[in-house]
Design a protein around this motif. Structure first.
Motif, PDB file in Angstrom:
ATOM      1  N   GLY A  18       0.803  -1.212   0.000  1.00 22.88           N
ATOM      2  CA  GLY A  18       0.000   0.000   0.000  1.00 22.88           C
ATOM      3  C   GLY A  18       0.837   1.263   0.000  1.00 22.88           C
ATOM      4  N   LEU A  19       0.134   2.386  -0.141  1.00 25.50           N
ATOM      5  CA  LEU A  19       0.764   3.702  -0.106  1.00 25.50           C
ATOM      6  C   LEU A  19       1.253   3.974   1.315  1.00 25.50           C
ATOM      7  CD1 LEU A  19       0.974   5.660  -2.414  1.00 25.50           C
ATOM      8  CD2 LEU A  19      -1.114   6.764  -1.621  1.00 25.50           C
ATOM      9  N   VAL A  20       0.369   3.673   2.271  1.00 25.76           N
ATOM     10  CA  VAL A  20       0.722   3.785   3.680  1.00 25.76           C
ATOM     11  C   VAL A  20       0.589   2.386   4.275  1.00 25.76           C
ATOM     12  CG1 VAL A  20       0.143   4.818   5.909  1.00 25.76           C
ATOM     13  CG2 VAL A  20      -0.188   6.125   3.802  1.00 25.76           C
ATOM     14  N   VAL A  21       1.685   1.913   4.875  1.00 19.54           N
ATOM     15  CA  VAL A  21       1.626   0.588   5.477  1.00 19.54           C
ATOM     16  C   VAL A  21       2.039   0.688   6.941  1.00 19.54           C
ATOM     17  CG1 VAL A  21       2.504  -1.766   5.438  1.00 19.54           C
ATOM     18  CG2 VAL A  21       2.157  -0.537   3.296  1.00 19.54           C
ATOM     19  N   ALA A  22       1.141   0.207   7.825  1.00 18.22           N
ATOM     20  CA  ALA A  22       1.456   0.132   9.249  1.00 18.22           C
ATOM     21  C   ALA A  22       1.534  -1.338   9.606  1.00 18.22           C
ATOM     22  CB  ALA A  22       0.379   0.835  10.071  1.00 18.22           C
ATOM     23  N   ASP A  23       2.678  -1.733  10.173  1.00 16.77           N
ATOM     24  CA  ASP A  23       2.889  -3.130  10.503  1.00 16.77           C
ATOM     25  C   ASP A  23       3.241  -3.217  11.985  1.00 16.77           C
ATOM     26  OD1 ASP A  23       3.380  -5.805  10.444  1.00 16.77           O
ATOM     27  OD2 ASP A  23       5.316  -5.639   9.423  1.00 16.77           O
ATOM     28  N   ASN A  24       2.272  -3.668  12.797  1.00 15.10           N
ATOM     29  CA  ASN A  24       2.459  -3.781  14.249  1.00 15.10           C
ATOM     30  C   ASN A  24       2.974  -2.491  14.888  1.00 15.10           C
ATOM     31  OD1 ASN A  24       1.626  -6.375  15.262  1.00 15.10           O
ATOM     32  ND2 ASN A  24       3.150  -7.217  13.834  1.00 15.10           N
ATOM     33  N   VAL A  25       2.392  -1.381  14.477  1.00 17.94           N
ATOM     34  CA  VAL A  25       2.850  -0.084  14.972  1.00 17.94           C
ATOM     35  C   VAL A  25       2.352   0.149  16.399  1.00 17.94           C
ATOM     36  CG1 VAL A  25       2.486   2.400  14.719  1.00 17.94           C
ATOM     37  CG2 VAL A  25       3.091   1.020  12.728  1.00 17.94           C
ATOM     38  N   VAL A  26       3.267   0.586  17.256  1.00 15.64           N
ATOM     39  CA  VAL A  26       2.905   0.967  18.628  1.00 15.64           C
ATOM     40  C   VAL A  26       3.351   2.409  18.845  1.00 15.64           C
ATOM     41  CG1 VAL A  26       3.280   0.539  21.096  1.00 15.64           C
ATOM     42  CG2 VAL A  26       3.101  -1.387  19.507  1.00 15.64           C
ATOM     43  N   ILE A  27       2.454   3.220  19.391  1.00 15.83           N
ATOM     44  CA  ILE A  27       2.820   4.595  19.742  1.00 15.83           C
ATOM     45  C   ILE A  27       2.701   4.732  21.245  1.00 15.83           C
ATOM     46  CG2 ILE A  27       2.224   7.028  19.488  1.00 15.83           C
ATOM     47  CD1 ILE A  27       1.006   6.246  16.761  1.00 15.83           C
ATOM     48  N   ARG A  28       3.720   5.287  21.845  1.00 18.27           N
ATOM     49  CA  ARG A  28       3.784   5.352  23.300  1.00 18.27           C
ATOM     50  C   ARG A  28       4.187   6.762  23.707  1.00 18.27           C
ATOM     51  NH1 ARG A  28       7.122   0.597  24.461  1.00 18.27           N
ATOM     52  NH2 ARG A  28       5.277  -0.659  24.116  1.00 18.27           N
ATOM     53  N   PHE A  29       3.502   7.311  24.723  1.00 21.26           N
ATOM     54  CA  PHE A  29       3.924   8.584  25.314  1.00 21.26           C
ATOM     55  C   PHE A  29       4.418   8.275  26.715  1.00 21.26           C
ATOM     56  CE2 PHE A  29       0.513  10.143  22.370  1.00 21.26           C
ATOM     57  CZ  PHE A  29       1.380  10.740  21.477  1.00 21.26           C
ATOM     58  N   GLY A  30       5.721   8.283  26.919  1.00 22.19           N
ATOM     59  CA  GLY A  30       6.261   7.904  28.215  1.00 22.19           C
ATOM     60  C   GLY A  30       5.922   6.446  28.486  1.00 22.19           C
ATOM     61  N   ASP A  31       5.165   6.209  29.564  1.00 22.42           N
ATOM     62  CA  ASP A  31       4.805   4.834  29.904  1.00 22.42           C
ATOM     63  C   ASP A  31       3.425   4.468  29.378  1.00 22.42           C
ATOM     64  OD1 ASP A  31       7.167   4.650  31.256  1.00 22.42           O
ATOM     65  OD2 ASP A  31       6.297   5.324  33.159  1.00 22.42           O
ATOM     66  N   VAL A  32       2.748   5.441  28.767  1.00 24.37           N
ATOM     67  CA  VAL A  32       1.369   5.211  28.350  1.00 24.37           C
ATOM     68  C   VAL A  32       1.331   4.802  26.885  1.00 24.37           C
ATOM     69  CG1 VAL A  32      -0.947   6.208  28.254  1.00 24.37           C
ATOM     70  CG2 VAL A  32       0.706   7.050  29.941  1.00 24.37           C
ATOM     71  N   ASP A  33       0.651   3.671  26.632  1.00 19.18           N
ATOM     72  CA  ASP A  33       0.451   3.262  25.247  1.00 19.18           C
ATOM     73  C   ASP A  33      -0.684   4.084  24.648  1.00 19.18           C
ATOM     74  OD1 ASP A  33       2.419   1.462  25.479  1.00 19.18           O
ATOM     75  OD2 ASP A  33       1.190  -0.339  25.194  1.00 19.18           O
ATOM     76  N   ALA A  34      -0.397   4.789  23.562  1.00 25.97           N
ATOM     77  CA  ALA A  34      -1.429   5.599  22.925  1.00 25.97           C
ATOM     78  C   ALA A  34      -2.156   4.804  21.853  1.00 25.97           C
ATOM     79  CB  ALA A  34      -0.817   6.856  22.323  1.00 25.97           C
ATOM     80  N   ALA A  35      -1.431   3.947  21.150  1.00 30.08           N
ATOM     81  CA  ALA A  35      -2.044   3.184  20.064  1.00 30.08           C
ATOM     82  C   ALA A  35      -1.240   1.923  19.798  1.00 30.08           C
ATOM     83  CB  ALA A  35      -2.113   4.033  18.798  1.00 30.08           C
ATOM     84  N   GLY A  36      -1.956   0.912  19.328  1.00 25.52           N
ATOM     85  CA  GLY A  36      -1.309  -0.279  18.823  1.00 25.52           C
ATOM     86  C   GLY A  36      -1.176  -1.393  19.836  1.00 25.52           C
ATOM     87  N   PRO A  37      -0.598  -2.536  19.463  1.00 24.69           N
ATOM     88  CA  PRO A  37      -0.053  -2.753  18.123  1.00 24.69           C
ATOM     89  C   PRO A  37      -1.167  -2.808  17.079  1.00 24.69           C
ATOM     90  CG  PRO A  37       0.101  -4.752  19.434  1.00 24.69           C
ATOM     91  CD  PRO A  37      -0.390  -3.682  20.343  1.00 24.69           C
ATOM     92  N   ILE A  38      -0.911  -2.162  15.944  1.00 24.82           N
ATOM     93  CA  ILE A  38      -1.939  -2.073  14.916  1.00 24.82           C
ATOM     94  C   ILE A  38      -1.299  -2.208  13.533  1.00 24.82           C
ATOM     95  CG2 ILE A  38      -1.837   0.463  14.889  1.00 24.82           C
ATOM     96  CD1 ILE A  38      -4.872   0.417  14.304  1.00 24.82           C
ATOM     97  N   SER A  39      -1.973  -2.942  12.668  1.00 21.95           N
ATOM     98  CA  SER A  39      -1.498  -3.111  11.292  1.00 21.95           C
ATOM     99  C   SER A  39      -2.621  -2.770  10.321  1.00 21.95           C
ATOM    100  CB  SER A  39      -1.069  -4.559  11.044  1.00 21.95           C
ATOM    101  OG  SER A  39      -0.070  -4.933  11.961  1.00 21.95           O
ATOM    102  N   PHE A  40      -2.297  -2.002   9.321  1.00 28.73           N
ATOM    103  CA  PHE A  40      -3.263  -1.732   8.254  1.00 28.73           C
ATOM    104  C   PHE A  40      -2.507  -1.186   7.063  1.00 28.73           C
ATOM    105  CE2 PHE A  40      -3.061   2.125  10.835  1.00 28.73           C
ATOM    106  CZ  PHE A  40      -2.851   3.103   9.888  1.00 28.73           C
ATOM    107  N   SER A  41      -3.167  -1.153   5.932  1.00 29.48           N
ATOM    108  CA  SER A  41      -2.529  -0.486   4.808  1.00 29.48           C
ATOM    109  C   SER A  41      -3.566   0.310   4.025  1.00 29.48           C
ATOM    110  CB  SER A  41      -1.813  -1.487   3.912  1.00 29.48           C
ATOM    111  OG  SER A  41      -2.748  -2.412   3.411  1.00 29.48           O
TER     112      SER A  41
END
Lengths: 268, 247
Positions: A18-41
């Protein structure tokens, strides 16, 4: 409810497809998980909605795609390159707030990306100026080209912000609840405007990714809806919307997809 | 002219009349409290010279402070180390009363023009610096993200976002500092001078020439008011998009 009947499909996305591919992406702010793990395209030609409850981390995903925040783990790529480095693909982000500079007129605000692209000179050329004028016309602000932001209504300010985002000629348009702060009427009118610009082919746009927490809006606008969980955002369901535009909320298929999406989004 | 002008104006005229009546009726000696008529009646052209000195010193110091504070604020915001290192020192200097420093300035720079300019600059520098730093940092994070998505460099962020954004803060600080600059100049003149309104006040009160003291006070107020409104004139034209409260 028969999910197959409306073509619901939750296959895992193919990496590198895909144009944008997310593969097991995790976003974290300090100790807090904001998103993920997430995969999509996101494929070329797609209008995608990231649908999720407030504060689920969908905006963080969008910002990661824009290259504004780093990802903690996984792989995120835009046309095969990391976000923010994808020189061949331009990404335009439109925020929830119009963020117009109050000392600039509508037109001056719209040419800002072109000015910045010229580097230190800041002087834009004729073709850029006529492109800006064309965008002003496209978003229906011709009569207000020389007005200052405080003279514009909220909807007009967001239209100016849309024109400014398009001024940088993005390949991928990222929208963070772009009309979320507006009233229902203005919001619908602007969504239609946005769709008509997307469908017109007058821009370089190859994909649109819109963050929203409105289920009807997601169904009305997108080709696929990525239904996200509450924080940290995970993919609950992918709802394809195979309906032609303009979409009529009174239509039976529309209502059925609305129901499917609602069921998918319901906290379990 | 509207009500907003006439109401305070009438009160002012009323107060002056009451003052005149009180001084005459209670037969207050002139060296204690001269009547308005005496103060105005003894006005002399030489007052203009003294006004010229004080206004010149205040304006010069104010201009130097404005330029230095604006430049300093940009350096502070651009280079955090400079801010971390110098801001505490700046705050310490700011809390030191100018009256305490003025004798030192006269000692170093003499009883002439420059010691007063220095006092005026010193006292008006900090409000401008602090407010301008605040203004340069004021654009919300989304604005900075917007500029990042447009791939703006630091210079462009300052030129196209931070500096215009801080102008309302800069002007409101200039308006506060304009009256402080006059305080600085007069304090400098108190300590050691041959000219100026501060010098006039010290000499006249020592000789019990109280009407001249009042004339000097009135003149100082006039300088302050003219500086304030001149700045407001430019503020309204330059920072046309916003009017921050300055009071």
């Amino acid at each position: 409810m028969n999910l197959r009947a409306v073509g619901l499909d939750s296959r895992a996305p193919q990496p590198d497809a895909g144009l944008v591919v997310a593969d097991n992406v995790v976003i974290r702010f300090g100790d807090v998980d904001a998103a993920g793990p997430i995969s999509f395209s996101v494929m070329s030609g797609e209008f995608i909605s990231l649908l999720g409850p407030s504060g689920c981390g969908k905006s963080s995903l969008l910002r990661a795609i824009a290259g504004l925040i780093p990802i903690a783990s996984g792989r995120l790529s835009i046309a095969g390159q990391p976000p923010g480095e994808a020189a061949a693909m331009r990404v335009g982000l439109m925020f929830q707030k119009p963020l117009l500079l109050p000392w600039r007129t509508t037109l001056q605000n719209i040419v800002l990306p072109a000015e910045i692209a010229t580097g230190s000179s800041g002087a834009i050329d004729r073709s850029e100026r006529s492109q800006a004028l064309e965008l002003v016309r496209m978003v229906g602000l011709s009569e207000f080209a020389d007005a200052y932001p405080h003279q514009l209504s909220g909807g007009m300010q967001q239209r100016a912000a849309l024109a400014r985002t398009l001024m940088s000629d993005p390949d991928i348009l990222l929208l963070d609840e772009p009309f979320g702060a507006l009233d229902e009427f203005t919001r619908e009118a602007l969504n239609e405007k946005l769709l008509s610009i997307w469908k017109s082919g007058a821009t370089r746009l190859k994909a649109v990714i819109m963050v929203t927490h409105s289920i009807p809006e997601a169904v009305a606008m997108s080709d696929r809806i990525l239904v996200l969980s509450s924080r940290p955002a995970r993919l609950l369901e992918v709802v394809p919307v195979r309906l032609s535009h303009p979409r009529d909320p009174a239509n039976a298929d529309f209502a059925r997809i609305l129901g499917v999406t609602r069921a998918a989004a319901r906290p379990s | 002219m509207t009500r907003a002008f006439f109401v305070p104006f009438s009160f002012f005229v009323g107060l002056v009349i009451a003052w005149q009546v009180f001084v005459v009726a209670a037969a207050v000696p002139e060296y204690l409290l001269p009547s308005p008529l005496v103060i105005v009646g003894t006005l002399d052209k030489s007052l203009l010279t003294e006004i010229g000195y004080t206004a010149g010193e205040a304006l010069c110091g104010f201009a130097i402070a404005g330029v230095l504070a604006f430049t300093g604020a940009i350096l502070f915001v651009r280079f955090r180390t400079i801010e971390q290192g110098l801001f505490p020192i700046a705050i310490t200097l700011k809390t030191t009363p100018i009256v305490a420093i003025a004798p030192l300035l006269v000692l170093w720079l003499g009883t002439g023009w420059w010691s007063k300019v220095a006092a005026a600059a010193l006292i008006s520098f900090f409000p401008v610096l602090v407010n301008t730093v605040k203004g340069l940092k004021a654009p919300e994070a989304d604005f900075q993200d917007l500029f990042r998505t447009m791939r703006a460099d630091q210079f462009q962020v300052f030129r196209k976002l931070r500096i215009p954004y801080c102008l309302p803060y800069f002007f409101s600080a200039l308006k506060i500092s304009s009256s402080l600059a006059i305080v600085g100049a007069i304090v400098g003149e108190f300590v050691g001078a041959e000219h100026g309104l501060g010098y006039l006040i010290v000499i006249s009160s020592a000789h019990l020439e109280t009407p001249a003291v009042f004339q000097a006070i009135g003149a100082a107020a006039l300088i302050g008011i003219s500086m304030f409104y001149t700045l407001e004139f430019f503020e309204k034209r330059i920072v046309f998009w916003i009017q921050l409260e300055t009071e």
